[in-house]
Design an enzyme around this catalytic site. Sequence first.
Site, PDB file in Angstrom:
ATOM      1  N   THR A  85     100.422  44.893  84.034  1.00 59.46           N
ATOM      2  CA  THR A  85      99.101  44.676  84.633  1.00 59.46           C
ATOM      3  C   THR A  85      98.036  45.356  83.793  1.00 59.46           C
ATOM      4  O   THR A  85      98.132  46.551  83.504  1.00 59.46           O
ATOM      5  CB  THR A  85      99.028  45.241  86.064  1.00 59.46           C
ATOM      6  OG1 THR A  85      99.303  46.636  86.040  1.00 59.46           O
ATOM      7  CG2 THR A  85      99.987  44.511  86.986  1.00 59.46           C
ATOM      8  N   ASN A 128      94.738  47.057  83.589  1.00 64.35           N
ATOM      9  CA  ASN A 128      93.887  47.755  84.554  1.00 64.35           C
ATOM     10  C   ASN A 128      92.440  47.774  84.091  1.00 64.35           C
ATOM     11  O   ASN A 128      92.156  47.983  82.912  1.00 64.35           O
ATOM     12  CB  ASN A 128      94.390  49.187  84.744  1.00 64.35           C
ATOM     13  CG  ASN A 128      95.749  49.246  85.429  1.00 64.35           C
ATOM     14  OD1 ASN A 128      96.709  48.641  84.965  1.00 64.35           O
ATOM     15  ND2 ASN A 128      95.820  49.962  86.531  1.00 64.35           N
ATOM     16  N   GLU A 186      94.106  45.798  89.068  1.00 60.53           N
ATOM     17  CA  GLU A 186      95.023  45.492  87.977  1.00 60.53           C
ATOM     18  C   GLU A 186      95.382  44.012  87.970  1.00 60.53           C
ATOM     19  O   GLU A 186      95.617  43.414  89.004  1.00 60.53           O
ATOM     20  CB  GLU A 186      96.266  46.373  88.020  1.00 60.53           C
ATOM     21  CG  GLU A 186      96.781  46.743  89.375  1.00 60.53           C
ATOM     22  CD  GLU A 186      98.038  47.610  89.287  1.00 60.53           C
ATOM     23  OE1 GLU A 186      98.917  47.326  88.467  1.00 60.53           O
ATOM     24  OE2 GLU A 186      98.125  48.575  90.052  1.00 60.53           O
TER      25      GLU A 186
HETATM   26  P1  ADP Z   1      99.561  50.491  82.355  1.00 56.83           P
HETATM   27  O1  ADP Z   1     100.170  51.388  83.382  1.00 56.83           O
HETATM   28  O2  ADP Z   1      98.947  51.245  81.204  1.00 56.83           O
HETATM   29  O3  ADP Z   1      98.578  49.511  82.946  1.00 56.83           O
HETATM   30  P2  ADP Z   1     101.487  48.317  82.152  1.00 56.83           P
HETATM   31  O4  ADP Z   1     102.953  48.523  82.077  1.00 56.83           O
HETATM   32  O5  ADP Z   1     100.901  47.808  83.452  1.00 56.83           O
HETATM   33  O6  ADP Z   1     100.785  49.668  81.730  1.00 56.83           O
HETATM   34  O7  ADP Z   1     101.110  47.339  80.973  1.00 56.83           O
HETATM   35  C1  ADP Z   1      99.787  46.879  80.874  1.00 56.83           C
HETATM   36  C2  ADP Z   1      99.385  46.462  79.485  1.00 56.83           C
HETATM   37  O8  ADP Z   1     100.283  45.466  78.979  1.00 56.83           O
HETATM   38  C3  ADP Z   1      98.014  45.795  79.496  1.00 56.83           C
HETATM   39  O9  ADP Z   1      96.966  46.740  79.386  1.00 56.83           O
HETATM   40  C4  ADP Z   1      98.083  44.865  78.283  1.00 56.83           C
HETATM   41  O10 ADP Z   1      97.640  45.536  77.119  1.00 56.83           O
HETATM   42  C5  ADP Z   1      99.580  44.557  78.149  1.00 56.83           C
HETATM   43  N1  ADP Z   1      99.975  43.191  78.585  1.00 56.83           N
HETATM   44  C6  ADP Z   1     100.860  42.408  77.910  1.00 56.83           C
HETATM   45  N2  ADP Z   1     101.059  41.247  78.549  1.00 56.83           N
HETATM   46  C7  ADP Z   1     100.300  41.276  79.675  1.00 56.83           C
HETATM   47  C8  ADP Z   1     100.081  40.337  80.744  1.00 56.83           C
HETATM   48  N3  ADP Z   1     100.677  39.130  80.774  1.00 56.83           N
HETATM   49  N4  ADP Z   1      99.224  40.694  81.736  1.00 56.83           N
HETATM   50  C9  ADP Z   1      98.613  41.905  81.712  1.00 56.83           C
HETATM   51  N5  ADP Z   1      98.774  42.820  80.735  1.00 56.83           N
HETATM   52  C10 ADP Z   1      99.601  42.528  79.711  1.00 56.83           C
HETATM   53  N1  RBF Z   2     101.585  47.232  95.173  1.00 54.86           N
HETATM   54  C1  RBF Z   2     101.882  47.508  96.463  1.00 54.86           C
HETATM   55  O1  RBF Z   2     102.170  48.645  96.791  1.00 54.86           O
HETATM   56  N2  RBF Z   2     101.862  46.538  97.431  1.00 54.86           N
HETATM   57  C2  RBF Z   2     101.567  45.249  97.151  1.00 54.86           C
HETATM   58  O2  RBF Z   2     101.569  44.411  98.060  1.00 54.86           O
HETATM   59  C3  RBF Z   2     101.269  44.906  95.779  1.00 54.86           C
HETATM   60  N3  RBF Z   2     100.986  43.629  95.430  1.00 54.86           N
HETATM   61  C4  RBF Z   2     100.720  43.337  94.126  1.00 54.86           C
HETATM   62  C5  RBF Z   2     100.444  42.017  93.769  1.00 54.86           C
HETATM   63  C6  RBF Z   2     100.167  41.684  92.455  1.00 54.86           C
HETATM   64  C7  RBF Z   2      99.892  40.264  92.094  1.00 54.86           C
HETATM   65  C8  RBF Z   2     100.158  42.695  91.457  1.00 54.86           C
HETATM   66  C9  RBF Z   2      99.868  42.354  90.029  1.00 54.86           C
HETATM   67  C10 RBF Z   2     100.437  44.002  91.809  1.00 54.86           C
HETATM   68  C11 RBF Z   2     100.706  44.345  93.129  1.00 54.86           C
HETATM   69  N4  RBF Z   2     100.989  45.651  93.507  1.00 54.86           N
HETATM   70  C12 RBF Z   2     101.281  45.949  94.817  1.00 54.86           C
HETATM   71  C13 RBF Z   2     100.812  46.751  92.543  1.00 54.86           C
HETATM   72  C14 RBF Z   2     102.048  47.236  91.882  1.00 54.86           C
HETATM   73  O3  RBF Z   2     102.579  48.257  92.677  1.00 54.86           O
HETATM   74  C15 RBF Z   2     101.617  47.770  90.507  1.00 54.86           C
HETATM   75  O4  RBF Z   2     101.297  46.691  89.673  1.00 54.86           O
HETATM   76  C16 RBF Z   2     102.636  48.637  89.855  1.00 54.86           C
HETATM   77  O5  RBF Z   2     102.809  49.760  90.640  1.00 54.86           O
HETATM   78  C17 RBF Z   2     102.192  49.096  88.481  1.00 54.86           C
HETATM   79  O6  RBF Z   2     101.021  49.839  88.518  1.00 54.86           O
HETATM   80 MG    MG Z   3      98.928  48.321  84.646  1.00 55.56          MG
END
Ligand code: ADP
Ligand code: RBF
Ligand code: MG
Length: 178
Positions: A41, A43, A107
């Site tokens: 995700t 952020n 995110e």
């Molecule tokens: P963080 O905790 O730093 O957000 P994540 O494990 O959520 O780490 O990874 C997020 C990062 O992955 C994004 O900031 C982006 O650079 C990269 N990324 C690669 N593919 C995707 C995708 N399909 N959607 C969102 N982020 C992506």
């Molecule tokens: N986190 C929750 O605790 N409850 C949720 O219902 C939830 N829904 C999500 C739905 C989507 C589409 C996404 C992208 C994330 C969601 N998350 C939710 C957040 C998830 O916990 C988070 O992406 C991870 O913890 C990484 O930061």
């Molecule tokens: Mg993230």
Amino acid sequence: MSSRPEIVGQDAGPETPFPRQMEGKVISGFGRGSKELGIPTANLPVEADVTPWISDITSGVYFGYASIALPADHPDRAGSTDGFLVFPMVMSIGYNPFYKNTVRSAEVHVLHKFGADFYDSHMRLLILGFIREEKDYKSLEALIEDINFDCEVSKKSLARDNWKHDKLAGAEWLTKAL
Ligand code: ADP
Ligand code: RBF
Ligand code: MG
């Protein structure tokens, strides 16, 4: 978990208060390894001065389009000229009850397989609809299953004629030069 609709919103297109816009530079998140879960995700900072509506919006899962200004050397630029590339997305705004965050986060899971990260890139969001409220879960697997279902909802909902990004009011903004 197929007890909820696969398509969200009217066929006629997004309804008030959507579309909502949000933008900013992609920052580091909680570092929980959502990438390892197969659901990275991107952020964005949650700042009321830049995004005034954000403090009032219901926490939960939303869908729409993301545009990203990838750097010139990013593999997904694939020879395209400068500017923003547009992708479908699904996102969460809220406190992630499964993890009991104390800070509200925004995110975005972009529905595209990227060849490299894009931290620090400018990202714009055109948020078009609400999918569900955020929930707590018994297991990480249950959370992942629900998020994967959200991805399908986003794809199917956006595939309709009146939800294509080039037809929407506000879509020019997605690709407008910085
Ligand atoms: P963080 O905790 O730093 O957000 P994540 O494990 O959520 O780490 O990874 C997020 C990062 O992955 C994004 O900031 C982006 O650079 C990269 N990324 C690669 N593919 C995707 C995708 N399909 N959607 C969102 N982020 C992506
Ligand atoms: N986190 C929750 O605790 N409850 C949720 O219902 C939830 N829904 C999500 C739905 C989507 C589409 C996404 C992208 C994330 C969601 N998350 C939710 C957040 C998830 O916990 C988070 O992406 C991870 O913890 C990484 O930061
Ligand atoms: Mg993230």
